[in-house]
Design a protein around this motif. Structure first.
Motif, PDB file in Angstrom:
ATOM      1  N   GLY A  19       0.777  -1.234   0.000  1.00  0.00           N
ATOM      2  CA  GLY A  19       0.000   0.000   0.000  1.00  0.00           C
ATOM      3  C   GLY A  19       0.804   1.277   0.000  1.00  0.00           C
ATOM      4  N   GLU A  20       2.129   1.171   0.018  1.00  0.00           N
ATOM      5  CA  GLU A  20       2.897   2.416   0.042  1.00  0.00           C
ATOM      6  C   GLU A  20       3.671   2.617  -1.256  1.00  0.00           C
ATOM      7  OE1 GLU A  20       5.946   2.893   2.949  1.00  0.00           O
ATOM      8  OE2 GLU A  20       7.029   1.083   2.351  1.00  0.00           O
ATOM      9  N   ILE A  21       3.889   3.887  -1.580  1.00  0.00           N
ATOM     10  CA  ILE A  21       4.680   4.242  -2.751  1.00  0.00           C
ATOM     11  C   ILE A  21       6.031   4.754  -2.265  1.00  0.00           C
ATOM     12  CG2 ILE A  21       4.842   5.687  -4.797  1.00  0.00           C
ATOM     13  CD1 ILE A  21       1.841   5.873  -4.860  1.00  0.00           C
ATOM     14  N   VAL A  22       7.071   4.040  -2.644  1.00  0.00           N
ATOM     15  CA  VAL A  22       8.415   4.452  -2.268  1.00  0.00           C
ATOM     16  C   VAL A  22       9.080   5.046  -3.512  1.00  0.00           C
ATOM     17  CG1 VAL A  22      10.650   3.682  -1.394  1.00  0.00           C
ATOM     18  CG2 VAL A  22       8.546   2.611  -0.565  1.00  0.00           C
ATOM     19  N   GLY A  23       9.573   6.273  -3.381  1.00  0.00           N
ATOM     20  CA  GLY A  23      10.235   6.919  -4.512  1.00  0.00           C
ATOM     21  C   GLY A  23      11.735   6.774  -4.419  1.00  0.00           C
ATOM     22  N   LEU A  24      12.360   6.457  -5.551  1.00  0.00           N
ATOM     23  CA  LEU A  24      13.817   6.417  -5.619  1.00  0.00           C
ATOM     24  C   LEU A  24      14.239   7.627  -6.418  1.00  0.00           C
ATOM     25  CD1 LEU A  24      14.821   2.824  -6.751  1.00  0.00           C
ATOM     26  CD2 LEU A  24      15.105   3.825  -4.499  1.00  0.00           C
ATOM     27  N   THR A  25      15.108   8.443  -5.835  1.00  0.00           N
ATOM     28  CA  THR A  25      15.571   9.566  -6.621  1.00  0.00           C
ATOM     29  C   THR A  25      17.072   9.715  -6.442  1.00  0.00           C
ATOM     30  OG1 THR A  25      15.101  11.843  -7.196  1.00  0.00           O
ATOM     31  CG2 THR A  25      15.062  11.292  -4.863  1.00  0.00           C
ATOM     32  N   LEU A  59      16.864   8.742  -1.313  1.00  0.00           N
ATOM     33  CA  LEU A  59      17.750   9.541  -2.156  1.00  0.00           C
ATOM     34  C   LEU A  59      19.044   8.768  -2.352  1.00  0.00           C
ATOM     35  CD1 LEU A  59      18.361  12.215  -3.608  1.00  0.00           C
ATOM     36  CD2 LEU A  59      19.211  13.086  -1.422  1.00  0.00           C
ATOM     37  N   MET A  60      19.382   8.506  -3.617  1.00  0.00           N
ATOM     38  CA  MET A  60      20.576   7.707  -3.897  1.00  0.00           C
ATOM     39  C   MET A  60      21.669   8.562  -4.503  1.00  0.00           C
ATOM     40  SD  MET A  60      19.114   4.145  -5.412  1.00  0.00           S
ATOM     41  CE  MET A  60      20.738   3.415  -5.262  1.00  0.00           C
ATOM     42  N   ILE A 114      21.574   7.747   0.466  1.00  0.00           N
ATOM     43  CA  ILE A 114      22.176   8.733   1.367  1.00  0.00           C
ATOM     44  C   ILE A 114      21.138   9.406   2.249  1.00  0.00           C
ATOM     45  CG2 ILE A 114      24.171   9.180  -0.111  1.00  0.00           C
ATOM     46  CD1 ILE A 114      22.780  11.807  -0.940  1.00  0.00           C
ATOM     47  N   SER A 115      19.860   9.224   1.937  1.00  0.00           N
ATOM     48  CA  SER A 115      18.826   9.768   2.814  1.00  0.00           C
ATOM     49  C   SER A 115      17.535   9.000   2.563  1.00  0.00           C
ATOM     50  CB  SER A 115      18.632  11.262   2.533  1.00  0.00           C
ATOM     51  OG  SER A 115      17.527  11.742   3.272  1.00  0.00           O
ATOM     52  N   ALA A 116      16.805   8.736   3.639  1.00  0.00           N
ATOM     53  CA  ALA A 116      15.548   8.014   3.495  1.00  0.00           C
ATOM     54  C   ALA A 116      14.552   8.579   4.492  1.00  0.00           C
ATOM     55  CB  ALA A 116      15.752   6.520   3.751  1.00  0.00           C
ATOM     56  N   GLY A 117      13.289   8.646   4.078  1.00  0.00           N
ATOM     57  CA  GLY A 117      12.272   9.137   5.000  1.00  0.00           C
ATOM     58  C   GLY A 117      11.113   9.753   4.243  1.00  0.00           C
ATOM     59  N   ASN A 127      20.495  18.008   1.188  1.00  0.00           N
ATOM     60  CA  ASN A 127      20.519  16.695   0.521  1.00  0.00           C
ATOM     61  C   ASN A 127      20.654  16.825  -0.988  1.00  0.00           C
ATOM     62  OD1 ASN A 127      20.420  15.016   2.699  1.00  0.00           O
ATOM     63  ND2 ASN A 127      18.182  14.856   2.721  1.00  0.00           N
ATOM     64  N   LEU A 128      19.876  17.763  -1.540  1.00  0.00           N
ATOM     65  CA  LEU A 128      19.868  17.887  -2.999  1.00  0.00           C
ATOM     66  C   LEU A 128      21.192  18.459  -3.490  1.00  0.00           C
ATOM     67  CD1 LEU A 128      16.213  18.997  -3.741  1.00  0.00           C
ATOM     68  CD2 LEU A 128      17.184  16.719  -3.559  1.00  0.00           C
ATOM     69  N   ARG A 129      21.818  19.312  -2.687  1.00  0.00           N
ATOM     70  CA  ARG A 129      23.123  19.825  -3.057  1.00  0.00           C
ATOM     71  C   ARG A 129      24.132  18.674  -3.057  1.00  0.00           C
ATOM     72  NH1 ARG A 129      24.244  23.303   0.979  1.00  0.00           N
ATOM     73  NH2 ARG A 129      22.774  24.792   0.105  1.00  0.00           N
ATOM     74  N   ALA A 130      24.051  17.840  -2.010  1.00  0.00           N
ATOM     75  CA  ALA A 130      25.000  16.728  -1.899  1.00  0.00           C
ATOM     76  C   ALA A 130      24.823  15.722  -3.041  1.00  0.00           C
ATOM     77  CB  ALA A 130      24.817  16.026  -0.557  1.00  0.00           C
ATOM     78  N   ALA A 131      23.572  15.403  -3.384  1.00  0.00           N
ATOM     79  CA  ALA A 131      23.337  14.364  -4.384  1.00  0.00           C
ATOM     80  C   ALA A 131      23.419  14.900  -5.811  1.00  0.00           C
ATOM     81  CB  ALA A 131      21.968  13.722  -4.158  1.00  0.00           C
ATOM     82  N   PHE A 132      22.747  16.019  -6.063  1.00  0.00           N
ATOM     83  CA  PHE A 132      22.625  16.501  -7.447  1.00  0.00           C
ATOM     84  C   PHE A 132      23.594  17.638  -7.760  1.00  0.00           C
ATOM     85  CE2 PHE A 132      18.445  14.685  -6.602  1.00  0.00           C
ATOM     86  CZ  PHE A 132      18.188  13.984  -7.763  1.00  0.00           C
TER      87      PHE A 132
END
Lengths: 373, 427
Positions: free
Chosen positions: B31-37, B213-214, B220-223, B233-238
């Motif tokens: 029942g849950e949607i997990v997003g991978l980004t 967040l991969m 590197i981050s989940a939640g 987070n977005l600075r670190a990843a992207f």
């Protein structure tokens, strides 16, 4: 109203299989079933009619009524043809040749359709994995060494061995570089075919005996002459088994045609299915080549023509290709026998002469679809 | 909390000798949607392929229910896990035939699709918005239409786990929402666990219950989306600068891109490496504006790497909101009040510190007249040539009096030329 009643009659006639399928799906006839039944009916009728005609015509023409009686007689029904000589011509000369033509045609067209799906390439033909070239090498060697003259089954035997050897070589080369891929198999097949083809040419040119040379050229052009029941007894079970197994895997072939990744995701054991299809295609093509030489275009033009009519679903396409190929080769062989009677044109020449323009015509009329399988 | 349906522990994958996944652990519940980004090459697709059983991990394990994925028969696996690949291949089948392929795992070897299978296919085609194409060949569809056919095929599998590799990548705006609505409906109605790789961060924030967040093969981050979608987070990843705020309607995090960071975060092989030097680095630009006249300019200057400051801005001013979001230094004042002496002094200090001052075409009234006066202290002054000043003067002539000498002191520049002029002036 008329259509409805016609449909109802078809139901009764094709029972119990058709009725059982309809019942099990609560009145729903899958398009696969509909196309299969209609296609089979048309093609089988065509084959029957053509077979009677093929048995009747030749250097010695037999009246149709006699032919029909003769064919029934050969099947153990009725008394046979009126004249014993007619019965002998039908039973020992024309009928085995008709049956082998049907078998070889079915083999080439089904293998062609399978290879086009497996390689996801509309130009794939039964010989794409080197089988035709290998078979040719075996046959030419059998003639060159004199084995063919010494033993009646030496030529088909060596042709079959050549076909099997070529498949093995193609497979090993494709697998050698680490990861096995369909693209590698295709390239390896092209390379091996070209290499073996060169050897065949060299042997033909350097053969001293004019007689042997003639035989080689004849064999390479493909032909069904001097077919006996012995050939049929060997060839037909091999071809039948291979064709049936390919049809059994038609659904997996559908998914492979979409993409290997999608097939795997939808539960197909890709490696297994690929190997089964390769071995079956090689088996039936190798058998066909062994008994009839290299016959071009049947594996290419028949599946393409059918695809335009019934669509791409291999569950329909493979069985109908078998019937369509049988019909096409029987027609070509009948023309080959009678066009320049009493002389014979090689059937491979007829299939190419008829098949290539037909193929081009299909391409022109259905440009958008013909390009992509 | 329900038990995890699909579970991966310490999964590592090598592709061609390169580690692509490094010890990924995750769980997806019904029942849950997990997003991978995560950025390109961060391992999202490989992770999905591993979860679908298409890529064997060399380390770690994946469990479906209680069973190891590796020991499940392929056809049984295909009944439980549906995988929607990223690219839709061209092939000669019709749309209906393609969608019916999703039913193959449910059929016996000699069984054909029946009425039920057909009903399911038509139903999912309707939900994916492709029912009108039923009889058309895949080859004749556009990329976005083909992608929706793939979604329909995955839905037709009626699996417990739905793995989607960038399901909206080729879609237009309307169909992005339509497709994600269909996915959410599937998760809710059939209690399916969904794991989807998503490039569109706002869409991910809007539809996903949890985000992973991969970067460089690791999570590197989940939640919850608002925990994962942070500027840090977005600075670190992207390697991008962003502003993230709750969407005014949905309350979900809305990501606004400001620009690329100078140094690209933690990407393998160039960790800590210098990025290209940016135009505005080390240059201070002071923007005098108000009521939205400087919003766009401030954003562009920040993106270009300038150190930006602004004038006295009253609470509620749209330029002030922008300055706050962009972390631009300005002098705050209460709403609709005149600039005080203290505020004006602070403002003058910012003006003096700036290499350039840009005066925007703002309306000038009694309250913000001192902002205009302060421009006189500029070392180098650019005046945005926008609306005629007579239209902007609400002081009955006092502002025009202050503006007159500025015109001689500074240089008038058309709005689109401001950045180019600055770049030339500081070069």
């Amino acid at each position: 109203m008329l259509r409805f009643s016609a449909r109802g009659r078809a139901d009764n006639r094709l029972s119990p299989v058709f009725r059982a399928i309809r019942r099990s799906k609560a009145g729903f006839a899958s398009p696969v079933v509909r196309k299969l039944v209609a296609g089979t009916a048309v093609l089988v009728a065509g084959i029957c009619a053509l077979a009677v005609m093929a048995a009747a015509v030749g250097p010695y023409n037999i009246p149709f009524s006699h032919t029909l009686a003769g064919l029934l007689g050969a099947l153990g029904m009725g008394q046979g043809a009126t004249a014993r000589s007619e019965q002998a011509i039908i039973e020992t000369i024309r009928l085995p040749r008709i049956v082998l033509a049907l078998g070889v045609g079915a083999a080439l067209a089904t293998a062609g359709a399978s290879m086009q799906g497996l390689f996801r390439n509309p130009m794939a033909d039964p010989g794409i994995i080197g089988v035709s070239a290998g078979g040719a090498l075996g046959a030419v060697l059998a003639i060159a060494t004199g084995a063919a003259a010494a033993m009646s089954l030496a030529l088909p035997g060596m042709a079959f061995a050549g076909a099997a050897g070529a498949l093995l070589l193609v497979y090993l080369i494709a697998a050698a570089g680490g990861r096995f891929s369909i693209a590698a198999l295709l390239l390896s097949g092209v390379a091996v075919s070209a290499f073996l083809g060169a050897i065949v040419s060299a042997i033909v040119i350097f053969t001293n005996s004019q007689q042997a040379q003639r035989e080689m050229v004849f064999w390479l052009a493909g032909g069904l002459d001097s077919t006996g029941w012995e050939d049929v007894r060997i060839a037909l079970p091999l071809i039948g088994a291979g064709v049936v197994v390919m049809i059994v895997f038609a659904r997996d072939l559908n998914l492979l045609l979409v993409s290997e990744e999608d097939a795997r995701a939808l539960g197909v054991r890709v490696g297994l299915v690929r190997n089964v299809l390769l071995v079956c295609a090689a088996l039936v093509t190798g058998t066909a080549v062994a008994f009839s030489g290299t016959i071009a275009f049947v594996g290419l033009v028949v599946p393409h023509a059918l695809r335009l009519v019934v669509g791409a679903d291999n569950r329909v396409l493979l069985p109908l290709s078998a019937l369509g190929g049988a019909l096409f080769l029987l027609a070509a062989d009948t023309v080959a026998r009678t066009a320049a009677s009493p002389a014979e044109v090689r059937v491979g020449i007829i299939t190419a002469l008829a098949g290539a323009p037909l193929f081009a015509l299909l391409l022109i009329r259905h440009k958008a679809r013909a390009g992509a399988l | 909390m329900k038990d995890a349906l699909l579970r991966a522990e310490g999964v590592s994958v090598m592709l061609g000798g390169t580690p692509v996944l490094r010890g990924v652990t995750l769980a997806a519940r019904r029942g849950e949607i997990v997003g991978l980004t995560g950025p390109n090459g961060s391992g999202k697709s490989t992770l999905l392929r591993a979860l679908a059983g298409l890529q064997k991990p060399y380390e770690g394990g994946i469990w479906l229910g209680g069973e190891a994925l590796g020991s499940t028969a392929p056809s049984a696996r295909a009944r439980q896990i549906a995988f929607m690949p990223q690219s839709a291949e061209r092939h000669p089948f019709t749309v209906l035939e393609t969608v019916l392929m999703g039913r193959y795992p449910h059929l016996g070897r000699f069984e054909l699709e029946g009425r039920r299978d057909r009903d399911i296919a038509l139903e999912v085609m309707r939900r994916a918005g492709v029912e009108e194409f039923a009889g058309r060949q895949i080859d004749t569809l556009s990329g976005g239409e083909r992608q929706r056919v793939l979604l329909a095929r995955a839905l037709a599998q009626q699996a417990d786990v739905l793995l989607l590799d960038e399901p909206t990548a080729a879609l237009d705006l309307k169909h992005r929402l339509l497709v994600m609505d269909a996915v959410r409906e599937e998760a809710a109605a059939r209690d399916v666990a969904v794991i989807a790789a998503m490039h569109d961060l706002s869409l991910a924030g809007r539809y996903c219950d949890r985000l992973l967040l991969m970067d460089a093969g690791r999570i590197i981050s989940a939640g919850a989306p608002d925990e994962v979608l942070t500027p840090e987070n977005l600075r670190a990843a992207f390697g991008v600068e962003t502003v993230i705020e709750p969407d005014s309607v949905t309350g979900r995090p809305q990501v606004t891109l400001l620009g690329a960071s100078g140094i690209s975060g933690t990407a393998v092989g160039q960790a800590g490496g210098e990025g290209p030097r940016r135009m505005g680095e080390g240059v201070r630009v002071h923007v005098i504006c108000g009521a939205g006249s400087g919003r766009d300019l401030m954003h562009q200057l920040v993106s270009a790497g300038y150190t930006v400051t602004s004038c006295v801005l009253g609470q509620g001013d749209t330029d002030r909101e922008t300055a706050e979001r962009l972390k631009v230094e300005f002098v705050p004042s209460p709403p609709f009040s005149a600039v005080s002496d203290v505020e004006h002094t602070l403002h003058l200090k910012l003006v003096e510190a700036a290499d350039f001052v840009v005066l925007c075409d703002m309306a000038v009234g009694r309250n913000n007249l001192p902002n205009l006066h302060a421009a006189a202290g500029a070392r180098r002054l650019l005046i945005v040539d926008g609306r005629p000043f007579s239209e902007l003067d609400y002081t009955g002539g006092d502002a025009a009096l202050a503006f007159e000498p500025l015109v001689h002191q500074g240089r008038r520049v058309a709005r689109p030329d401001v950045l180019r002029t600055l770049a030339r002036g500081s070069g």
